[in-house]
Write an enzyme that holds these catalytic residues in place. Sequence first.
Site, short mmCIF file in Angstrom:
data_model
loop_
_atom_site.label_atom_id
_atom_site.label_comp_id
_atom_site.label_asym_id
_atom_site.label_seq_id
_atom_site.Cartn_x
_atom_site.Cartn_y
_atom_site.Cartn_z
N ASN A 1 0.56 -0.87 0.21
CA ASN A 1 0.40 0.09 -0.40
C ASN A 1 0.67 0.87 -0.29
OD1 ASN A 1 0.12 0.84 2.99
ND2 ASN A 1 -0.37 -1.33 3.11
N PRO B 1 -3.16 -11.62 10.76
CA PRO B 1 -3.67 -11.47 11.64
C PRO B 1 -3.75 -10.01 12.09
CG PRO B 1 -1.35 -12.54 12.10
CD PRO B 1 -1.58 -12.18 10.51
N ASP B 2 -4.35 -9.50 13.26
CA ASP B 2 -4.62 -8.15 13.62
C ASP B 2 -3.67 -7.46 14.62
OD1 ASP B 2 -5.09 -6.15 14.91
OD2 ASP B 2 -7.31 -6.00 13.87
N ILE B 3 -2.70 -7.02 14.27
CA ILE B 3 -1.31 -7.30 15.39
C ILE B 3 -1.36 -6.25 16.59
CG2 ILE B 3 0.99 -6.38 15.80
CD1 ILE B 3 1.63 -6.20 12.62
N LYS C 1 -11.52 -3.87 19.82
CA LYS C 1 -9.38 -4.68 19.92
C LYS C 1 -9.36 -4.47 20.92
CE LYS C 1 -8.96 -2.99 14.79
NZ LYS C 1 -7.93 -3.74 14.01
N PHE D 1 -3.99 3.05 15.15
CA PHE D 1 -4.93 4.05 14.40
C PHE D 1 -6.09 3.38 13.37
CE2 PHE D 1 -2.09 7.55 14.04
CZ PHE D 1 -1.24 7.07 15.16
N ASP E 1 -3.92 -6.32 5.47
CA ASP E 1 -4.90 -7.45 6.42
C ASP E 1 -5.36 -8.29 5.02
OD1 ASP E 1 -6.19 -5.04 7.50
OD2 ASP E 1 -7.56 -4.51 6.16
#
Length: 394
Positions: free
Chosen positions: A208, A304-306, A341, A323, A277
């Site tokens: 990105n 994974p969602d860090i 989260k 963020f 993602d």
Amino acid sequence: MLTGKRILIGIGGGIAVYKIAELARMLTKAGAKVRCIMTKSACEFVTPLTFEALTGYQAHTALFDLTSEREMGHIALARWADAVIIAPATASLLARLAHGIADDLLTTTMQVCDKPVLLAPAMNTSMWESEATQRNMATLCGRGMHCVGPDEGELACGESGSGRLSDVRAILSGLLPLLTDKPFIGQHWVINAGPTEEAWDDVRILTNRASGMLGALLADLAAIMGASVSLIAGPGTADTHPGVMRRNVSTALEMLTVCELEASAASVFIATAAVSDFRFAEPVQGKLKRGDTDNLMVELIANPDIVAHIAALPARPAKVIAFAAESDNHIDHARSKLVKKHVDAVVANDIANIGSDKAGGWWISKHGEQIAIEAESKLDFAKQIISHITELNR
Ligand SMILES: Cc1cc2nc3c(=O)[nH]c(=O)nc-3n(C[C@H](O)[C@H](O)[C@H](O)COP(=O)(O)O)c2cc1C
């Protein structure tokens, strides 16, 4: 950070003196008030006029100058400064400073001065490595003076080795901590930044537009304010202050592994990275051929969602900040991230900020705060985020 700060540059007679003109310009541009004292030898290389033109102040050269002594003499100069840079710090200057010799305006001013001092030595390698210079450096550092460089490389005398004046940006980075309070001493901050890259084949990647600039600035500021900082940096992330421990990673899984390792001892974790993602379910070895097909289906699997992972660790950092870069409904999305989260705060911002100079957003905390952050630059944005993190109660 430098706005309004009064910086005295003591300029010695070394061949690298021309680089100090750039340093003076950078400091002035950053909003500092800069005065220069040049030794007699320094004036052999560059005229005082150069520094007068760049700083807007008289360049001071003589101890026995009636007008200068009346208006801005050695005592006044020493009291005026918030910090002093000695650059290039010649072997002779280091020797005179170490032995308390006050035989010209610069060394006499330094005998009076009780402000933080940054030495930037530059000389031939043999001069630098000589026992006399090394002892003088040890004496000056033992007295609390700070030092940046010298660097290794090709020298003006044609030889190669240690003795090059540090890059002026490194001198600037060395100066900032001397001018800043240190509220974060004893804290370990872990920050991730930049994009991640997922390989499709050995040539193509999924990534990105993130530059990592905001994360790098947050890392710099936290380090300057006394924290030990680890920056887990994705590809292309901007350069950081020498005090930041930087771990370069590429994929989301690598970023997770290093973040988890670092976060176990952290007091603050800030997730600025634009983590992919998804990753390719089956990356191809070699280069994928175009073939005859007009359509190609590729399977992606979720990474994974860090930040959620770090927030769920049994020994999680006391403050975990996420963020949220969104294109619409910024605050609603940030609020739902905050809950989902289990983080302590979310900084919401617009996707237009990604990879650009644009800055600003909203601070949304678990205590119900919803504060708009208007910022004129990414540095200003980073400063305001740090101040919200500081004020955030656990
Ligand atoms: C061409 C030339 C280049 C020099 N470069 C350096 C240098 O890089 N570092 C250094 O310590 N001395 C260097 N010197 C020697 C200093 O100029 C000399 O020791 C002088 O007395 C230093 O005075 P100051 O410390 O008061 O500025 C150089 C001398 C000459 C002639």
